[in-house]
Motif scaffolding. Sequence first.
Motif, PDB file in Angstrom:
ATOM      1  N   GLU A  22       7.038  11.205   9.466  1.00 48.05           N
ATOM      2  CA  GLU A  22       5.602  11.127   9.209  1.00 48.05           C
ATOM      3  C   GLU A  22       5.289  10.909   7.737  1.00 48.05           C
ATOM      4  OE1 GLU A  22       4.144  14.781  10.655  1.00 48.05           O
ATOM      5  OE2 GLU A  22       4.545  14.335  12.786  1.00 48.05           O
ATOM      6  N   SER A  23       6.204  11.319   6.853  1.00 45.01           N
ATOM      7  CA  SER A  23       5.939  11.267   5.411  1.00 45.01           C
ATOM      8  C   SER A  23       6.287   9.935   4.774  1.00 45.01           C
ATOM      9  CB  SER A  23       6.729  12.384   4.695  1.00 45.01           C
ATOM     10  OG  SER A  23       6.382  13.650   5.207  1.00 45.01           O
ATOM     11  N   ILE A  24       6.857   9.016   5.546  1.00 42.01           N
ATOM     12  CA  ILE A  24       7.327   7.754   4.964  1.00 42.01           C
ATOM     13  C   ILE A  24       6.184   6.992   4.311  1.00 42.01           C
ATOM     14  CG2 ILE A  24       8.229   5.473   5.543  1.00 42.01           C
ATOM     15  CD1 ILE A  24      10.076   6.776   7.542  1.00 42.01           C
ATOM     16  N   ARG A  25       5.041   6.943   4.988  1.00 40.40           N
ATOM     17  CA  ARG A  25       3.914   6.152   4.484  1.00 40.40           C
ATOM     18  C   ARG A  25       2.896   6.988   3.709  1.00 40.40           C
ATOM     19  NH1 ARG A  25       5.562   4.255   9.317  1.00 40.40           N
ATOM     20  NH2 ARG A  25       5.933   2.013   9.521  1.00 40.40           N
ATOM     21  N   GLU A  26       3.114   8.279   3.597  1.00 41.91           N
ATOM     22  CA  GLU A  26       2.180   9.126   2.851  1.00 41.91           C
ATOM     23  C   GLU A  26       2.361   8.927   1.347  1.00 41.91           C
ATOM     24  OE1 GLU A  26       2.786  13.131   4.003  1.00 41.91           O
ATOM     25  OE2 GLU A  26       2.033  12.861   6.050  1.00 41.91           O
ATOM     26  N   PRO A  27       1.269   8.798   0.592  1.00 44.99           N
ATOM     27  CA  PRO A  27       1.415   8.670  -0.867  1.00 44.99           C
ATOM     28  C   PRO A  27       1.899   9.974  -1.482  1.00 44.99           C
ATOM     29  CG  PRO A  27      -0.899   8.898  -0.252  1.00 44.99           C
ATOM     30  CD  PRO A  27      -0.143   8.756   1.029  1.00 44.99           C
ATOM     31  N   ALA A  28       2.594   9.853  -2.584  1.00 45.02           N
ATOM     32  CA  ALA A  28       3.077  11.043  -3.281  1.00 45.02           C
ATOM     33  C   ALA A  28       1.900  11.801  -3.884  1.00 45.02           C
ATOM     34  CB  ALA A  28       4.073  10.653  -4.370  1.00 45.02           C
ATOM     35  N   ALA A  29       2.026  13.111  -3.961  1.00 46.27           N
ATOM     36  CA  ALA A  29       0.969  13.944  -4.528  1.00 46.27           C
ATOM     37  C   ALA A  29       0.837  13.671  -6.024  1.00 46.27           C
ATOM     38  CB  ALA A  29       1.283  15.414  -4.287  1.00 46.27           C
ATOM     39  N   PRO A  30      -0.351  13.865  -6.603  1.00 45.07           N
ATOM     40  CA  PRO A  30      -0.516  13.663  -8.053  1.00 45.07           C
ATOM     41  C   PRO A  30       0.405  14.583  -8.848  1.00 45.07           C
ATOM     42  CG  PRO A  30      -2.648  13.814  -6.965  1.00 45.07           C
ATOM     43  CD  PRO A  30      -1.622  14.186  -5.932  1.00 45.07           C
ATOM     44  N   VAL A  31       0.834  14.100 -10.004  1.00 44.16           N
ATOM     45  CA  VAL A  31       1.732  14.880 -10.858  1.00 44.16           C
ATOM     46  C   VAL A  31       0.957  16.027 -11.495  1.00 44.16           C
ATOM     47  CG1 VAL A  31       3.172  14.831 -12.930  1.00 44.16           C
ATOM     48  CG2 VAL A  31       3.215  12.914 -11.327  1.00 44.16           C
TER      49      VAL A  31
END
Length: 691
Positions: free
Chosen positions: A627-636
């Motif tokens: 499910e996480s493949i297409r999720e954007p990374a969280a802000p730094v």
Amino acid sequence: MYDRFERSSVLPGKAVAALLRLAGRSGQKSIIRHDAITEFQSRSGLKASIIDSRVKISRETVTKQIREQVVGQDEPVKQLVDRVMVAAARMNDTSRPIGTYLLVGPTGVGKTQLAKAVASCLFDEGGMIRLDMNELSSPMSASRLVGTFDAPDGLLTSAVRRRPNAVLLLDEIEKAHPSVLDVLLQALGEARLSDARGRTVDLSGLLILMTSNLGARTSGRSRGFTEAGDAATIQENHLRAVKEFFRPEFFNRIDGVLSFERLSAEVMETIAMMQFQEILQRDGLQRRSVLIDIDPQAIRQTAARGYNPAMGARALKRQIERDLIRPAAKVLAATKTDQPTLLRLHADGDSVQTQWQPIQYVQQAPSACDWPIEELCDRSDEWLDSIEPTLQGGPLSFEVNGQGVDVGALELMTLRDSVLECQQTIRQLREVYFEPRLQRPQSSPIAVPSIGYRFDPPNRTELRDLQAMDDIQDYLRDSLVISQPGEIDTLRDCLINQLGRLHAQLAARGTSARWLVWTRWYGDRFKSSEEREASFNFQDYSDAVMLAMAVSQWSRDDESLMIADTEITSDRVAEFSGALAAASIQHFCGSWLFVNAQGQIKLAEVKMRAIANDRSIPEQFAMWKAESIREPAAPVRRIIPSDRPMVDLMTGAAVSEQTGNKYSGVKAIVQLLQQSRRSLEFLRDRDEVST
């Protein structure tokens, strides 16, 4: 050293010349053993493990170094590791080359790659001399090796004269003209060769490796009842083809014929990942602040499409260029930005899709530290009063139908204890800041020095009144006990941390008591193991992240938060359990940007998910990962440089602890977590509450 490894000159002249060079470099300093070894190492190109008898090298270390570059081919790797160990032990015959081996097998199975790997174990960079023998197929090719009277610098003699210690790779030896093989007879047998002017070149410092495709066509076909892929059959076919092609006097000078097998589909997947890691070192990516995250499924699909037993890894490399490199290059060429970005490649059916995401940074939150102490205490009291109704209830029950501890009861007890801690800290803060105590000092006949000159003449009422006023001022000054600023700051910070922890615990009330925490890494590794050890080691920080999470003292009681390993070994995943466990780990979640001294970056995203009881943990993680493949990374939120202070962007907290090793990294991360829990935005709205 010079007597063994440098045979182009004689003693004592070459030793004296070396001492003169050392003396010129060291000036007035004394010359020690280390200086001599370092100087010879720079001139010869040999590794310290070969020239220094005090440096120990194990067979496991050599095998590991070669295995980082070569996959499969167990028998050829074993044979060449044995030869490296003989050279390291100085047991090889100095009147012959270090070794002479013929590497036989189909194209693209790792023959040249193994030669490069062995060269990196024995010699420094540039320790391989390569000659393509298909360029020496004409009758006049022999003169090109040793030179002519008009052009005395031959291809082989001049290269060996410049680099007497190296791996000599004679690629596709079967394509060379017979006259070339005649010239090589002397080189293979006596380790010497004369050029066109009669100058002798010493070849005893060479490890000679020859590659050939002899027998490759017949090794894939079965003979009678024997399987075609049988190792013994392959070895027999190769050896037969070699004996038929080369003359006996040439074959007898070869120390061993190393047979290479065709690559399997499983090996191809590993090679695909290794080739992709090499691609990440290309200039177009190194000069950009780009992190590439690739879906393992995309690698597997590419390896499957590029699998061709007859063509080996070369066909796979072309497939990687088509499926992975071209889509990424198209996006990179169309994007002109210096902002760090994340390029993600993931499988979508039979194709590979690209996703371009600029790395975002969190905004700094308002600080609670700008409130006066009185206002901070008042807001805290009001907020604690507002949540009091949510903590009311009957007597606590720690058993649920005799089946175990009631998690709700543990949560309520933890919350009540946290409220009591906050109230106690507020009382202490008020006592030391708002309620200074007057203490009557003991009477003393000795005059206070700060009063100055004083006297008590008779019948002087005015003077007695002035003296009384001075005494009162001295009394008030000496008896007014006010706490030091450091104590007030400590209590204030303690209250802020306790309130922040309590707010997180309220938000976590009623949630799962078991959580999976996944540290997902984006970005490439360093080029070599030496660079990873000398530079900022990103991989150690995945363990540091987990350890810091457990000891960060975010929870009220460290022992109430349990951390355990999972069955998942391919990813950085840990299981956390305990009442209000979410409050203990959610503060750590988000993206961490790591920067090493060379400016290379890597992104670590820490995620958490509740564990369900109806599925196994590996099954749940596999679904979560898909499910996480297409999720954007969280802000730094946090930036971790290797040579500058760590920074929490949300709170502005900074820690100047250096992060050069794993222990100091854990310590610094814990300090950053403790200093960055300053946001009390929920106190700004006094009506927030009771939800």
